[in-house]
Design a protein around this motif. Structure first.
Motif, PDB file in Angstrom:
ATOM      1  N   GLN A  30       0.841  -1.194   0.000  1.00 40.54           N
ATOM      2  CA  GLN A  30       0.000   0.000   0.000  1.00 40.54           C
ATOM      3  C   GLN A  30       0.882   1.253   0.000  1.00 40.54           C
ATOM      4  O   GLN A  30       1.964   1.261   0.574  1.00 40.54           O
ATOM      5  CB  GLN A  30      -0.912  -0.006   1.233  1.00 40.54           C
ATOM      6  N   THR A  31       0.400   2.290  -0.642  1.00 42.46           N
ATOM      7  CA  THR A  31       1.130   3.553  -0.665  1.00 42.46           C
ATOM      8  C   THR A  31       0.619   4.472   0.444  1.00 42.46           C
ATOM      9  O   THR A  31      -0.447   4.236   1.016  1.00 42.46           O
ATOM     10  CB  THR A  31       0.954   4.256  -2.027  1.00 42.46           C
ATOM     11  N   LYS A  32       1.382   5.486   0.730  1.00 48.06           N
ATOM     12  CA  LYS A  32       0.972   6.433   1.757  1.00 48.06           C
ATOM     13  C   LYS A  32      -0.238   7.218   1.263  1.00 48.06           C
ATOM     14  O   LYS A  32      -0.219   7.779   0.169  1.00 48.06           O
ATOM     15  CB  LYS A  32       2.119   7.398   2.079  1.00 48.06           C
ATOM     16  N   PRO A  33      -1.330   7.281   2.058  1.00 51.09           N
ATOM     17  CA  PRO A  33      -2.516   8.025   1.616  1.00 51.09           C
ATOM     18  C   PRO A  33      -2.202   9.496   1.390  1.00 51.09           C
ATOM     19  O   PRO A  33      -1.283  10.060   2.003  1.00 51.09           O
ATOM     20  CB  PRO A  33      -3.506   7.841   2.776  1.00 51.09           C
ATOM     21  N   ALA A  34      -2.959  10.114   0.505  1.00 58.36           N
ATOM     22  CA  ALA A  34      -2.809  11.545   0.284  1.00 58.36           C
ATOM     23  C   ALA A  34      -3.193  12.302   1.552  1.00 58.36           C
ATOM     24  O   ALA A  34      -3.830  11.753   2.460  1.00 58.36           O
ATOM     25  CB  ALA A  34      -3.688  11.979  -0.887  1.00 58.36           C
ATOM     26  N   GLY A  35      -2.820  13.564   1.638  1.00 58.99           N
ATOM     27  CA  GLY A  35      -3.043  14.345   2.851  1.00 58.99           C
ATOM     28  C   GLY A  35      -4.484  14.774   3.043  1.00 58.99           C
ATOM     29  O   GLY A  35      -5.360  14.561   2.194  1.00 58.99           O
ATOM     30  N   GLY A  36      -4.727  15.400   4.192  1.00 57.70           N
ATOM     31  CA  GLY A  36      -6.044  15.962   4.481  1.00 57.70           C
ATOM     32  C   GLY A  36      -6.942  15.114   5.338  1.00 57.70           C
ATOM     33  O   GLY A  36      -8.026  15.558   5.731  1.00 57.70           O
ATOM     34  N   PHE A  37      -6.525  13.896   5.675  1.00 56.29           N
ATOM     35  CA  PHE A  37      -7.426  12.997   6.397  1.00 56.29           C
ATOM     36  C   PHE A  37      -7.522  13.327   7.890  1.00 56.29           C
ATOM     37  O   PHE A  37      -8.535  13.023   8.522  1.00 56.29           O
ATOM     38  CB  PHE A  37      -6.992  11.545   6.204  1.00 56.29           C
TER      39      PHE A  37
END
Length: 603
Positions: free
Chosen positions: A386-393
């Motif tokens: 899995q890749t690192k999720p995009a920001g803002g969460f």
């Protein structure tokens, strides 16, 4: 018997049945025959026995056509073709295949492929993406006693393991990165696993093959499956190292220790040693196995030269060395800037004839005719893939906490979806290379836009010149409808990336080959609506719907609570079946209650 009159015609009889022809030559002719044959790559002389790979039959004729070899006895190890009934009987005798698989589950072309591949020690299954070649390969491997090794891409190895469990009674061992420990689970080593099971099934990623090849060879595999075999297409298996002057014997001993040899090239002593790379590791594993199977939807992604490495994996040493093969079929010639130019093609009719007897090929029209209208496929992604999720969460989760469990769950599902990009791109490319049409449902608008840009830049989209669209609820309804119309009119290959909220209802997308639910729908109503975009009146193609699930995330709990309750992959779901799935959730349709039950598992 003369070679010119009787041996060359064997090219239409002997080599289709086996990878080589064995000749027994009378003693007083042996010196004459051997002195000519040993010059040909791949030909071996052992006493009175001469082994000639089928690729070399033409060269044999060129070398000895004028020599009247009248006392040679030629024979080939003829393959006895199998029927599906014989294959089915063999699979039943293993008692390893689950009953439903042999009870009407297999497609006609899968049965044909197994009957074709059963008697062969090396075989290729060139079947379109989504046609079930994973199952075909698994069943083929069980026809041979002994351990099974499966080489697949890293992002697919976890899913391949689940497929083995689904279709057989075997427990596979998936090689994970060193040091990986799943929470609450004591890691098991390959050695410990092999001691516990009657038939080991080991799954390794192409990317990790070099690090584990020695351990896999030590298993003495009965069968090896090279999934996505085009990843083993490279012919760069050996490294040439010029040697300084000095003690030649010491240098030769060093080369042998490294598995190579020393040769004289234009007056310079050169050490030829195996490279420590993926393709050389795959070749070593192939030679250690009794049987080998290569599965791919796109054996030739670039040039004809892509085939040699794959052919040699399935039938080691039977297609000649790289130089011989490239000269014959890739029109190899000196390159403009040195080296050899192998970008061309030659003798393609002959190559096609030979491949008829090694490769089982199915075109999309055949699978289109035989496949059911809808199939579901769960695709599991390991944490390390899995890749690192995009920001803002962080902010979104904080805001969701004010709105209740349903909002929290939706944000967590979007967060999980954001980390699936690498695996999703691989799935999309597979379908694009087959000229197919793909729809992707993701979560947030930001993720939709980013994924759309990544798809546009991926190799599969560039090589196939695929049309790519990315749209979400932030765009006007009219603009989204125009995109849908363009997608529906496009013959393929093409990809539409959108959010489930924007495209999951009231839109017709029934001209689709594959739908990827990157963000999981988590209520029966969402599943019914999202799947209904593709399976509806006027549906033009069989569609496979992928539920992409990230291991060790909220996805697993949604899958356990809802997705796992859905009917079998190949069965067409009706609303009544989805209602049964809803009932299995605990008899409630209340969204907050359902969200609470899922979030509770996350602690």
């Amino acid at each position: 018997m003369t070679l010119e009159r009787d041996i060359i015609p064997l090219m239409g009889i002997a080599y289709p049945m086996c990878p080589f022809v064995v000749a027994t030559v009378e003693q007083h002719y042996l010196a004459q025959v051997a002195s000519e044959l040993v010059k040909l790559p791949g030909v071996k002389v052992s006493g009175p026995r001469v082994i000639i790979p089928h690729h070399a039959l033409q060269e044999v004729g060129d070398a000895l056509g004028s020599a009247q070899v009248t006392h040679a006895s030629w024979r080939g190890a003829v393959i006895t073709e199998k029927t599906w009934e014989q294959v089915e009987s063999g699979l039943e005798m293993t008692e390893e295949v689950r009953e439903f698989v042999l009870d009407g589950f297999l497609m006609p072309f899968q049965k044909d492929a197994l009957a074709f591949g059963a008697p062969r020690d090396g075989v290729h299954f060139w079947h379109p993406t989504g046609s079930g070649k994973t199952l075909t390969g698994i069943l083929w491997s069980l026809l041979q006693p002994g351990p099974v090794v499966i080489v697949t891409r890293a992002a697919s190895r976890l899913q391949y393991g689940r497929e083995v469990e689904r279709f057989t009674h075997l427990r596979p061992f998936v090689i994970r990165p060193q040091g990986y420990v799943r929470k609450g689970v004591e890691p098991e080593t390959l050695e410990q696993y092999a001691e516990k099971v009657t038939r080991p099934v080991v799954i390794v990623g192409w990317e990790a093959l070099t690090n584990h090849v020695d351990a896999l060879i030590a298993l003495s595999p009965g069968a090896v499956i090279y999934d996505e075999s085009h990843r083993g297409k490279s012919s760069k298996r050996w490294e040439s190292i010029p040697l300084p002057g000095g003690d030649f014997k010491a240098q030769e001993a060093m080369a042998r220790r490294r598995g190579g040899f020393v040769t004289d090239q234009d007056g310079t002593m050169v050490m030829i040693v195996p490279r420590r790379n993926t393709t050389m590791s795959a070749a070593r594993l192939a030679k250690a196995a009794d049987r080998r199977c290569c599965t791919t939807a796109t054996p030739v992604k670039d040039r004809v030269r892509d085939l040699w490495g794959q052919l040699d994996l399935a039938e080691p040493n039977s297609w000649g060395n790289k130089g011989v093969w490239m000269r014959r079929y890739a029109d190899a010639k000196p390159g403009m800037y040195g080296g050899m130019d192998t970008s061309g093609a030659s003798n393609l009719d002959e190559l096609r004839d030979r491949l008829m007897h090694s490769a089982h090929k199915i075109d999309y029209r055949t699978t289109h005719r035989d496949l059911p209208q809808k199939r579901r496929q769960s695709v599991y992604i390991a944490p390390e893939d899995q890749t690192k999720p995009a920001g803002g969460f962080v902010k979104q989760l904080k805001d969701a906490a004010q709105r209740g469990p349903t909002a929290i769950l939706e944000v967590k599902l979007a967060q999980a979806a954001s980390g699936k990009r690498r695996a999703v791109i691989g799935l999309i490319e597979d379908h694009l290379y087959d000229g197919q049409k793909v729809v992707v449902f993701t979560g947030r608008r930001r993720d939709c836009e980013e994924l759309g840009e990544i798809v546009k830049k991926c190799q599969g989209a560039k090589k196939t010149q695929a049309q790519i669209w990315a749209a979400h609820g932030g765009q006007p309804t009219k603009a989204r409808q125009e995109i849908v119309d363009d997608y529906m009119e496009h013959p393929g290959p093409c990809v539409l990336v959108g959010t489930g909220d924007a495209f999951g209802e009231a839109i017709n997308l029934h001209d689709t080959d594959a739908a990827l639910f990157v963000m999981l729908p988590w209520t029966p109503g969402q599943i019914r609506q999202w799947e209904g975009r593709f399976c509806r009146l006027g549906q033009q193609r069989p569609v496979v719907i992928y539920y992409v699930i990230s291991e060790d995330t909220v996805d697993e709990h949604v899958a356990d609570k809802l997705i796992g309750k859905l009917p079998a992959v190949e069965k067409i779901a009706e609303d009544a079946e989805l209602a049964e799935a809803a009932a299995a959730i605990g008899g409630t349709q209340d969204a907050d209650a359902l969200a609470d039950s899922i979030l509770e598992k996350l602690g």
